[in-house]
Write a protein that holds these residues in place. Structure first.
Motif, PDB file in Angstrom:
ATOM      1  N   ALA A   3       0.828  -1.206   0.000  1.00  0.00           N
ATOM      2  CA  ALA A   3       0.000   0.000   0.000  1.00  0.00           C
ATOM      3  C   ALA A   3       0.861   1.255   0.000  1.00  0.00           C
ATOM      4  O   ALA A   3       0.444   2.302  -0.475  1.00  0.00           O
ATOM      5  CB  ALA A   3      -0.923  -0.003   1.216  1.00  0.00           C
ATOM      6  N   ALA A   4       2.076   1.166   0.521  1.00  0.00           N
ATOM      7  CA  ALA A   4       2.952   2.333   0.572  1.00  0.00           C
ATOM      8  C   ALA A   4       3.715   2.538  -0.736  1.00  0.00           C
ATOM      9  O   ALA A   4       4.305   3.572  -0.946  1.00  0.00           O
ATOM     10  CB  ALA A   4       3.930   2.198   1.717  1.00  0.00           C
ATOM     11  N   ARG A   5       3.702   1.554  -1.595  1.00  0.00           N
ATOM     12  CA  ARG A   5       4.445   1.640  -2.857  1.00  0.00           C
ATOM     13  C   ARG A   5       3.611   2.287  -3.944  1.00  0.00           C
ATOM     14  O   ARG A   5       2.404   2.195  -3.962  1.00  0.00           O
ATOM     15  CB  ARG A   5       4.848   0.241  -3.306  1.00  0.00           C
ATOM     16  N   ALA A   6       4.290   2.904  -4.884  1.00  0.00           N
ATOM     17  CA  ALA A   6       3.612   3.512  -6.024  1.00  0.00           C
ATOM     18  C   ALA A   6       3.087   2.419  -6.944  1.00  0.00           C
ATOM     19  O   ALA A   6       3.625   1.323  -7.006  1.00  0.00           O
ATOM     20  CB  ALA A   6       4.568   4.426  -6.766  1.00  0.00           C
ATOM     21  N   ASP A   7       2.015   2.744  -7.664  1.00  0.00           N
ATOM     22  CA  ASP A   7       1.338   1.790  -8.519  1.00  0.00           C
ATOM     23  C   ASP A   7       1.119   2.418  -9.887  1.00  0.00           C
ATOM     24  O   ASP A   7       1.587   3.516 -10.160  1.00  0.00           O
ATOM     25  CB  ASP A   7      -0.003   1.421  -7.869  1.00  0.00           C
ATOM     26  N   GLU A   8       0.395   1.736 -10.752  1.00  0.00           N
ATOM     27  CA  GLU A   8       0.078   2.286 -12.066  1.00  0.00           C
ATOM     28  C   GLU A   8      -1.361   1.977 -12.425  1.00  0.00           C
ATOM     29  O   GLU A   8      -2.001   1.135 -11.806  1.00  0.00           O
ATOM     30  CB  GLU A   8       1.030   1.758 -13.139  1.00  0.00           C
ATOM     31  N   ALA A   9      -1.868   2.697 -13.444  1.00  0.00           N
ATOM     32  CA  ALA A   9      -3.249   2.541 -13.881  1.00  0.00           C
ATOM     33  C   ALA A   9      -3.319   2.707 -15.394  1.00  0.00           C
ATOM     34  O   ALA A   9      -2.463   3.350 -15.999  1.00  0.00           O
ATOM     35  CB  ALA A   9      -4.135   3.579 -13.202  1.00  0.00           C
ATOM     36  N   ALA A  10      -4.351   2.135 -16.008  1.00  0.00           N
ATOM     37  CA  ALA A  10      -4.588   2.288 -17.442  1.00  0.00           C
ATOM     38  C   ALA A  10      -5.351   3.589 -17.683  1.00  0.00           C
ATOM     39  O   ALA A  10      -6.256   3.940 -16.923  1.00  0.00           O
ATOM     40  CB  ALA A  10      -5.391   1.109 -17.969  1.00  0.00           C
ATOM     41  N   VAL A  11      -4.976   4.304 -18.760  1.00  0.00           N
ATOM     42  CA  VAL A  11      -5.584   5.602 -19.064  1.00  0.00           C
ATOM     43  C   VAL A  11      -5.944   5.668 -20.551  1.00  0.00           C
ATOM     44  O   VAL A  11      -5.163   5.232 -21.400  1.00  0.00           O
ATOM     45  CB  VAL A  11      -4.613   6.763 -18.733  1.00  0.00           C
ATOM     46  N   THR A  12      -7.115   6.222 -20.852  1.00  0.00           N
ATOM     47  CA  THR A  12      -7.527   6.553 -22.216  1.00  0.00           C
ATOM     48  C   THR A  12      -8.013   7.992 -22.209  1.00  0.00           C
ATOM     49  O   THR A  12      -8.828   8.370 -21.368  1.00  0.00           O
ATOM     50  CB  THR A  12      -8.658   5.632 -22.711  1.00  0.00           C
ATOM     51  N   LEU A  13      -7.499   8.811 -23.135  1.00  0.00           N
ATOM     52  CA  LEU A  13      -7.909  10.213 -23.271  1.00  0.00           C
ATOM     53  C   LEU A  13      -8.250  10.507 -24.722  1.00  0.00           C
ATOM     54  O   LEU A  13      -7.567  10.039 -25.629  1.00  0.00           O
ATOM     55  CB  LEU A  13      -6.796  11.167 -22.850  1.00  0.00           C
ATOM     56  N   VAL A  14      -9.304  11.300 -24.949  1.00  0.00           N
ATOM     57  CA  VAL A  14      -9.631  11.827 -26.266  1.00  0.00           C
ATOM     58  C   VAL A  14      -9.520  13.344 -26.146  1.00  0.00           C
ATOM     59  O   VAL A  14     -10.241  13.966 -25.361  1.00  0.00           O
ATOM     60  CB  VAL A  14     -11.043  11.418 -26.715  1.00  0.00           C
ATOM     61  N   ILE A  15      -8.590  13.939 -26.909  1.00  0.00           N
ATOM     62  CA  ILE A  15      -8.273  15.363 -26.812  1.00  0.00           C
ATOM     63  C   ILE A  15      -8.576  16.045 -28.149  1.00  0.00           C
ATOM     64  O   ILE A  15      -8.142  15.576 -29.200  1.00  0.00           O
ATOM     65  CB  ILE A  15      -6.785  15.588 -26.466  1.00  0.00           C
ATOM     66  N   PHE A  16      -9.310  17.150 -28.092  1.00  0.00           N
ATOM     67  CA  PHE A  16      -9.551  17.995 -29.259  1.00  0.00           C
ATOM     68  C   PHE A  16      -8.671  19.228 -29.107  1.00  0.00           C
ATOM     69  O   PHE A  16      -8.675  19.867 -28.063  1.00  0.00           O
ATOM     70  CB  PHE A  16     -11.026  18.404 -29.335  1.00  0.00           C
ATOM     71  N   LYS A  17      -7.912  19.554 -30.168  1.00  0.00           N
ATOM     72  CA  LYS A  17      -6.950  20.641 -30.100  1.00  0.00           C
ATOM     73  C   LYS A  17      -7.105  21.527 -31.326  1.00  0.00           C
ATOM     74  O   LYS A  17      -7.329  21.034 -32.435  1.00  0.00           O
ATOM     75  CB  LYS A  17      -5.533  20.059 -30.051  1.00  0.00           C
ATOM     76  N   GLY A  18      -6.987  22.829 -31.132  1.00  0.00           N
ATOM     77  CA  GLY A  18      -7.053  23.747 -32.257  1.00  0.00           C
ATOM     78  C   GLY A  18      -6.395  25.061 -31.914  1.00  0.00           C
ATOM     79  O   GLY A  18      -6.217  25.396 -30.741  1.00  0.00           O
ATOM     80  N   GLY A  19      -6.025  25.813 -32.965  1.00  0.00           N
ATOM     81  CA  GLY A  19      -5.454  27.119 -32.687  1.00  0.00           C
ATOM     82  C   GLY A  19      -4.750  27.741 -33.860  1.00  0.00           C
ATOM     83  O   GLY A  19      -4.576  27.121 -34.915  1.00  0.00           O
TER      84      GLY A  19
END
Length: 144
Positions: free
Chosen positions: A22-38
């Motif tokens: 519990a004291a150790r760092a862990d990892e997780a799965a991530v999904t992101l959808v990003i809209f970008k403009g400029g």
């Protein structure tokens, strides 16, 4: 029998290093959808999910870009966040300097770190017409 102080110190350090998971760092799965403009100044907005210890958390993302920014794109990124101890550690501001071009479809990969020490390692597809050589920031918040 009494242990010398050096031996006690070594046992103490060993206990710290092999402490509970519990004291150790862990990892997780991530999904992101990003809209970008400029055009010179740019912005991005998006949403996603993180799966951590069997639970799914909603994410929202947004940011600003400055530099050579032209066009618009949608990027779908998948990967992981490392070095987190709790779900809230993903929240924060991630900064990057980058460059890229997408004409139609392209591939994007990125590694970012926030103030909590969380490390995002993401890759995916970028669709649109986008050229950039810029400094950018991405803020991720955890939806409760």
């Amino acid at each position: 029998m009494r242990l010398p102080s050096a031996a006690r110190a070594m046992l103490f350090l060993l206990a710290l290093l092999t402490g509970s998971s519990a004291a150790r760092a862990d990892e997780a799965a991530v999904t992101l959808v990003i809209f970008k403009g400029g055009w010179v100044f740019g912005g991005s907005i998006g949403k996603g999910v993180m799966t951590f210890h069997g639970q799914t958390y909603g994410l929202s993302a947004g940011g600003l870009d400055y530099g050579l920014v032209f066009g618009g794109s949608q990027t779908t990124l998948q990967g992981r966040v490392r070095n987190i101890k709790r779900a809230e550690d993903i929240a924060g501001v991630y900064a990057a300097a980058g460059m890229g071009v997408a004409l139609g479809a392209g591939v994007r990969g990125i590694v970012l770190t926030n103030q909590n020490g969380a490390i995002l390692e993401l890759g995916g597809k970028q669709l649109g017409l986008m050229a950039n050589l810029d400094l950018s920031g991405l803020a991720i918040t955890l939806k409760q």
